[in-house]
Design an enzyme around this catalytic site. Structure first.
Site, PDB file in Angstrom:
ATOM      1  N   ASP A 240       0.829  -1.213   0.000  1.00 22.51           N
ATOM      2  CA  ASP A 240       0.000   0.000   0.000  1.00 22.51           C
ATOM      3  C   ASP A 240       0.863   1.263   0.000  1.00 22.51           C
ATOM      4  OD1 ASP A 240      -2.414   1.337  -0.026  1.00 22.51           O
ATOM      5  OD2 ASP A 240      -2.608   1.359   2.158  1.00 22.51           O
TER       6      ASP A 240
ATOM      7  N   HIS B  71       1.866   3.734  -9.124  1.00 22.50           N
ATOM      8  CA  HIS B  71       1.668   2.299  -9.367  1.00 22.50           C
ATOM      9  C   HIS B  71       2.822   1.720 -10.188  1.00 22.50           C
ATOM     10  CE1 HIS B  71      -2.088   2.386  -7.360  1.00 22.50           C
ATOM     11  NE2 HIS B  71      -2.717   3.115  -8.272  1.00 22.50           N
TER      12      HIS B  71
ATOM     13  N   LEU C   8      10.264 -20.760  -4.557  1.00 25.45           N
ATOM     14  CA  LEU C   8       9.362 -19.792  -3.921  1.00 25.45           C
ATOM     15  C   LEU C   8       7.974 -19.933  -4.538  1.00 25.45           C
ATOM     16  CD1 LEU C   8       8.767 -17.122  -2.217  1.00 25.45           C
ATOM     17  CD2 LEU C   8       9.297 -15.887  -4.318  1.00 25.45           C
TER      18      LEU C   8
HETATM   19  C1  IPE Z   1      -5.318  -2.551   0.178  1.00 28.18           C
HETATM   20  O1  IPE Z   1      -5.062  -1.223  -0.031  1.00 28.18           O
HETATM   21  C2  IPE Z   1      -5.365  -3.281  -1.124  1.00 28.18           C
HETATM   22  C3  IPE Z   1      -4.077  -3.456  -1.793  1.00 28.18           C
HETATM   23  C4  IPE Z   1      -2.927  -3.072  -1.354  1.00 28.18           C
HETATM   24  C5  IPE Z   1      -4.142  -4.134  -3.064  1.00 28.18           C
HETATM   25  P1  IPE Z   1      -6.229  -0.151  -0.184  1.00 28.18           P
HETATM   26  O2  IPE Z   1      -5.574   1.138  -0.433  1.00 28.18           O
HETATM   27  O3  IPE Z   1      -7.228  -0.605  -1.189  1.00 28.18           O
HETATM   28  O4  IPE Z   1      -6.914  -0.215   1.244  1.00 28.18           O
HETATM   29  P2  IPE Z   1      -7.808   0.854   2.004  1.00 28.18           P
HETATM   30  O5  IPE Z   1      -8.889   1.289   1.051  1.00 28.18           O
HETATM   31  O6  IPE Z   1      -6.924   1.995   2.385  1.00 28.18           O
HETATM   32  O7  IPE Z   1      -8.315   0.138   3.200  1.00 28.18           O
HETATM   33  C1  IPE Z   2      -1.636   0.320  -3.264  1.00 27.00           C
HETATM   34  O1  IPE Z   2      -1.465   1.692  -3.312  1.00 27.00           O
HETATM   35  C2  IPE Z   2      -2.006  -0.273  -4.589  1.00 27.00           C
HETATM   36  C3  IPE Z   2      -3.402  -0.716  -4.674  1.00 27.00           C
HETATM   37  C4  IPE Z   2      -4.290  -0.667  -3.717  1.00 27.00           C
HETATM   38  C5  IPE Z   2      -3.841  -1.238  -5.948  1.00 27.00           C
HETATM   39  P1  IPE Z   2      -2.666   2.718  -3.233  1.00 27.00           P
HETATM   40  O2  IPE Z   2      -3.110   3.010  -4.623  1.00 27.00           O
HETATM   41  O3  IPE Z   2      -3.748   2.241  -2.356  1.00 27.00           O
HETATM   42  O4  IPE Z   2      -1.932   3.962  -2.635  1.00 27.00           O
HETATM   43  P2  IPE Z   2      -2.493   4.948  -1.506  1.00 27.00           P
HETATM   44  O5  IPE Z   2      -2.902   4.091  -0.344  1.00 27.00           O
HETATM   45  O6  IPE Z   2      -3.634   5.681  -2.110  1.00 27.00           O
HETATM   46  O7  IPE Z   2      -1.334   5.815  -1.185  1.00 27.00           O
HETATM   47 MG    MG Z   3      -4.115   2.442  -0.375  1.00 23.91          MG
END
Ligand code: IPE
Ligand code: IPE
Ligand code: MG
Length: 249
Positions: free
Chosen positions: A28, A45, A139
């Site tokens: 995240d 991303h 792995l």
């Molecule tokens: C969790 O992150 C999902 C992934 C890392 C794929 P999110 O960014 O979607 O989670 P929330 O919305 O902050 O809980």
């Molecule tokens: C994690 O990064 C990737 C996915 C959930 C797909 P985020 O896109 O949730 O990044 P933040 O949490 O908004 O910084």
């Molecule tokens: Mg996120």
């Protein structure tokens, strides 16, 4: 930093005595990483995907046998269409460009989560990567894409009912075996980058006794050293599984 300096830095990391059998990562913070640099979320991303390459090679090198990565949740479909498109494009690209090297390095790729709902092109690439790496044993890499812990439990319940199992015979092991991680041990260590203190529907059944390690570092910056720190911290945890130490009785 030159190659020799990188190696020297790696050598100064203290040795790891407890390697978890299964690490799961909630990757995240890509969006916030990008925002902090004045970039758009797509750039975050892309940086996150680049980082995945680095972390994967560190995980293989450290001898971790199972890694699960949370890449796209069942709730992430609620994001703007353009962002969903970027994320689907990135999984395709990773499968296109990384599968061969992962195959060479002994990595077995498995998809966990719902296949239904994913574009056919992505599904075909996932199936291809799984088939190409199916005999690898160094792995196991579970890619959680279109994954949700609740959806997984619902699917397990459906499968159990369809098999006509006697309700009295259903045990915790029955449920575990019907999850998409069936046959694999539960994660010992769940790492979440980006600082949020929640599971966001990730492995909610399997996480029962996982050690949680949450770091404020955004995913694109979570490097080999940060991973090493997380595994080191895991080694200092006292896991009790509800019991007490025998001499405390
Ligand atoms: C969790 O992150 C999902 C992934 C890392 C794929 P999110 O960014 O979607 O989670 P929330 O919305 O902050 O809980
Ligand atoms: C994690 O990064 C990737 C996915 C959930 C797909 P985020 O896109 O949730 O990044 P933040 O949490 O908004 O910084
Ligand atoms: Mg996120």
């Amino acid at each position: 930093m030159s190659k020799s300096e990188t190696t020297a830095a790696a050598e100064t990391l203290p040795p790891l005595t407890h390697i978890p059998a299964h690490i799961a990562i909630i990757m995240d913070g890509n969006g916030r990483w990008a925002k902090a640099r004045g970039l758009n979320r797509a750039a975050g991303h892309r940086a996150g995907t680049e980082n995945l390459r680095r972390v994967l090679s560190a995980v293989v090198e450290m001898g971790v046998p199972i890694l699960t990565i949370y890449a796209f949740s069942t709730e992430n479909w609620e994001r703007p269409r353009s962002e969903v498109r970027v994320l689907l494009g990135l999984i395709e690209r990773v499968l296109d460009t990384e599968t061969e090297e992962l195959a060479r390095n002994g990595v077995r790729i498995r998809h966990i989560g719902r296949i239904s709902g994913l574009p056919t092109r992505v599904v075909n690439k996932i199936r291809q990567a799984e088939a190409m790496t199916r005999y690898n044993e160094r792995l196991v890499l579970n890619v959680a894409f279109n994954y949700g812990g609740r959806a997984e439990i619902v699917d397990a319940i459906r499968a159990i009912i369809n098999e006509g199992l006697d309700p009295d015979e259903i045990t915790e092991d029955t449920v575990s075996a019907h999850l998409t991680t069936g046959g694999l041990p539960d994660p010992d260590l769940i790492i979440r980058t980006g600082g949020d203190q929640r599971l966001s529907n990730f492995m909610i059944w399997q996480a029962a006794y996982a050690e949680l390690y949450i770091t404020p570092i955004f995913w694109p910056d979570f490097d080999r050293e940060e991973l090493h720190k997380a595994i080191l911290a895991f080694g200092h945890r006292q896991r009790r599984f509800g019991r007490v130490e025998s001499d405390e009785a």
